[in-house]
Scaffold this motif. Structure first.
Motif, short mmCIF file in Angstrom:
data_model
loop_
_atom_site.label_atom_id
_atom_site.label_comp_id
_atom_site.label_asym_id
_atom_site.label_seq_id
_atom_site.Cartn_x
_atom_site.Cartn_y
_atom_site.Cartn_z
N MET A 1 0.92 -1.26 0.14
CA MET A 1 0.01 0.10 -0.04
C MET A 1 0.87 1.22 0.20
O MET A 1 1.84 1.27 0.80
CB MET A 1 -0.82 -0.04 1.25
CG MET A 1 -1.78 1.35 1.56
SD MET A 1 -2.62 1.61 2.94
CE MET A 1 -3.91 0.39 2.75
N ASP A 2 0.43 2.01 -0.77
CA ASP A 2 1.02 3.47 -0.80
C ASP A 2 0.48 4.57 0.15
O ASP A 2 -0.89 4.70 0.07
CB ASP A 2 1.45 3.97 -2.18
CG ASP A 2 2.34 3.45 -2.94
OD1 ASP A 2 3.09 2.49 -2.33
OD2 ASP A 2 2.11 3.90 -4.21
N VAL A 3 1.06 5.00 0.97
CA VAL A 3 0.31 5.96 2.06
C VAL A 3 0.87 7.40 1.72
O VAL A 3 2.29 7.46 1.91
CB VAL A 3 0.62 5.26 3.65
CG1 VAL A 3 -0.02 6.55 4.38
CG2 VAL A 3 -0.09 4.14 3.68
N LEU A 4 0.25 8.37 1.89
CA LEU A 4 0.79 9.79 1.61
C LEU A 4 0.49 10.41 3.11
O LEU A 4 -0.41 10.38 3.46
CB LEU A 4 -0.47 10.57 0.51
CG LEU A 4 0.01 12.13 0.58
CD1 LEU A 4 1.43 12.03 -0.04
CD2 LEU A 4 -1.03 12.70 -0.46
N LEU A 5 1.53 10.82 3.71
CA LEU A 5 1.67 11.28 5.17
C LEU A 5 1.86 12.82 4.93
O LEU A 5 2.95 13.44 4.38
CB LEU A 5 2.73 10.74 5.88
CG LEU A 5 2.97 11.17 7.17
CD1 LEU A 5 1.73 11.24 8.02
CD2 LEU A 5 4.06 10.33 7.89
N ALA A 6 0.77 13.73 5.34
CA ALA A 6 1.05 15.38 5.19
C ALA A 6 1.20 15.66 6.45
O ALA A 6 0.03 15.79 7.60
CB ALA A 6 -0.27 15.71 4.62
N ASP A 7 2.32 16.23 7.06
CA ASP A 7 2.52 16.85 8.15
C ASP A 7 3.64 17.86 8.05
O ASP A 7 4.72 17.48 7.31
CB ASP A 7 2.84 16.01 9.25
CG ASP A 7 2.79 16.47 10.87
OD1 ASP A 7 3.69 17.19 11.19
OD2 ASP A 7 1.87 15.97 11.49
N ASN A 8 3.80 19.31 8.69
CA ASN A 8 4.70 20.09 8.58
C ASN A 8 5.73 20.06 9.67
O ASN A 8 6.56 20.96 9.65
CB ASN A 8 4.31 21.38 8.46
CG ASN A 8 3.32 21.77 9.64
OD1 ASN A 8 3.48 21.14 10.52
ND2 ASN A 8 2.62 23.02 9.58
N HIS A 9 5.93 18.82 10.55
CA HIS A 9 6.91 18.85 11.52
C HIS A 9 7.67 17.65 11.11
O HIS A 9 7.21 16.53 11.12
CB HIS A 9 6.03 18.57 12.77
CG HIS A 9 7.14 18.86 14.12
ND1 HIS A 9 8.03 18.07 14.30
CD2 HIS A 9 7.12 19.92 14.89
CE1 HIS A 9 8.56 18.56 15.61
NE2 HIS A 9 7.99 19.58 16.01
N PRO A 10 9.11 17.90 10.80
CA PRO A 10 10.03 16.85 10.50
C PRO A 10 10.12 15.61 11.59
O PRO A 10 9.97 14.57 10.97
CB PRO A 10 11.21 17.66 10.54
CG PRO A 10 11.09 18.97 10.16
CD PRO A 10 9.67 19.22 11.15
N LEU A 11 9.85 15.89 12.82
CA LEU A 11 9.91 14.69 13.75
C LEU A 11 8.68 14.06 13.56
O LEU A 11 8.70 12.69 13.71
CB LEU A 11 10.39 15.27 15.22
CG LEU A 11 11.60 15.86 15.58
CD1 LEU A 11 11.75 16.44 17.04
CD2 LEU A 11 12.67 14.81 15.11
N ILE A 12 7.68 14.57 13.63
CA ILE A 12 6.49 13.79 13.27
C ILE A 12 6.55 13.00 12.06
O ILE A 12 5.97 11.86 11.90
CB ILE A 12 5.27 14.75 13.34
CG1 ILE A 12 5.21 15.59 14.86
CG2 ILE A 12 3.88 14.04 13.06
CD1 ILE A 12 4.99 14.56 16.02
N LEU A 13 6.77 13.50 11.14
CA LEU A 13 6.92 12.93 9.87
C LEU A 13 7.77 11.85 9.86
O LEU A 13 7.45 10.67 9.52
CB LEU A 13 7.36 13.82 8.75
CG LEU A 13 6.59 14.85 8.04
CD1 LEU A 13 7.37 15.70 7.24
CD2 LEU A 13 5.59 14.14 7.14
N TRP A 14 8.96 11.82 10.50
CA TRP A 14 9.77 10.68 10.74
C TRP A 14 9.10 9.65 11.70
O TRP A 14 9.34 8.32 11.12
CB TRP A 14 11.19 11.03 11.53
CG TRP A 14 12.13 9.99 11.69
CD1 TRP A 14 12.84 9.27 10.96
CD2 TRP A 14 12.05 9.29 12.99
NE1 TRP A 14 13.66 8.57 11.47
CE2 TRP A 14 13.23 8.51 12.78
CE3 TRP A 14 11.55 9.61 14.19
CZ2 TRP A 14 13.59 7.54 13.87
CZ3 TRP A 14 12.03 8.74 15.15
CH2 TRP A 14 12.89 7.78 14.96
#
Length: 235
Positions: A1-14
């Motif tokens: 599955m391909d998931v698109l993750l949208a967040d503007n905080h680098p640590l949260i994204l990681w």
């Protein structure tokens, strides 16, 4: 599955990307950090992503809700789960009203968040506990913001849904409109409307949003955790 993750905080994204990859090996995660990047990624390959995890705080909250509404209108087949720093009842209700397939508060413990993500990846819907206490099986009697009153919900066994009504409820919880439910189940739109009304009456609620919250609270009340009502081939 391909998931698109949208967040503007680098640590949260990681953190989210690492958690997703651990929960479901082989998942492909694409990270973006602006509303424009979300729109571009989805528009470029409309059928690529099986799930979008969307932080409403990419801009101001109002633009986040606008983005959610636009995505649900333009790409109704893409499940969108809101990721938020809050779990205020009004925010949860508004997101579900706009078509979100779930609501993940970032304040959840690592274990709880991993369980919630696992449920979402399996095609389920996660809504945080609602009400004056996070362990009470209750749901707002009205979806409007303001002073909250609560009603006690029956057990799943007491609902008395037919197998077809359970199928309709499963698709309703995924945010599917009546036409899509009718197509998937091979029913007329009028028959689906009848089933939806029967489900709402059984749950003792007046809207689809309240139905989502009610099912979640029934599960929480039975110490099952947030749950999904499944339909074969639902996602």
């Amino acid at each position: 599955m391909d998931v698109l993750l949208a967040d503007n905080h680098p640590l949260i994204l990681w953190a989210f990307q690492a958690m997703l990859e651990e929960i479901q090996p082989g998942v492909s995660v694409t990270s973006v950090s602006t509303p424009a990047a979300v729109r571009e990624a989805v528009a470029a390959q409309p059928s690529r992503f099986g799930l979008l995890l969307l932080d409403l705080q990419l801009g101001d909250p109002a633009s986040g809700y606008e983005l959610l509404a636009d995505l649900r209108m333009q790409h109704p087949e893409l499940p969108v789960v809101v990721v938020s720093a809050t779990n205020h009842p009004a925010d949860v209700i508004h997101a579900i009203d706009l078509g979100a397939s779930g609501y993940l508060p970032k304040r959840l413990s690592t274990t709880a968040l991993a369980d919630a993500l696992r449920l979402v990846l399996e095609g389920g819907i996660f809504v945080p506990p609602m009400g004056p206490s996070e362990s009470t099986a209750a749901v707002p009697a009205s979806a409007s913001a303001g002073p909250e009153t609560y009603q006690t919900l029956p057990s799943f066994e007491a609902l008395g849904l037919t197998p077809r009504q359970a199928d309709v409820l499963g698709l309703l919880l995924q945010g599917k409109p009546n036409k899509e439910i009718a197509r998937r189940l091979g029913l007329s739109v009028e028959t689906v409307k009848d089933h939806v009304q029967a489900v709402l009456r059984a749950l003792g609620v007046n809207s689809r949003t309240q139905a989502v919250l009610a099912v979640n609270q029934l599960a929480v009340g039975r110490r099952m955790g947030p749950m999904t009502v499944g339909v074969g081939g639902s996602r």
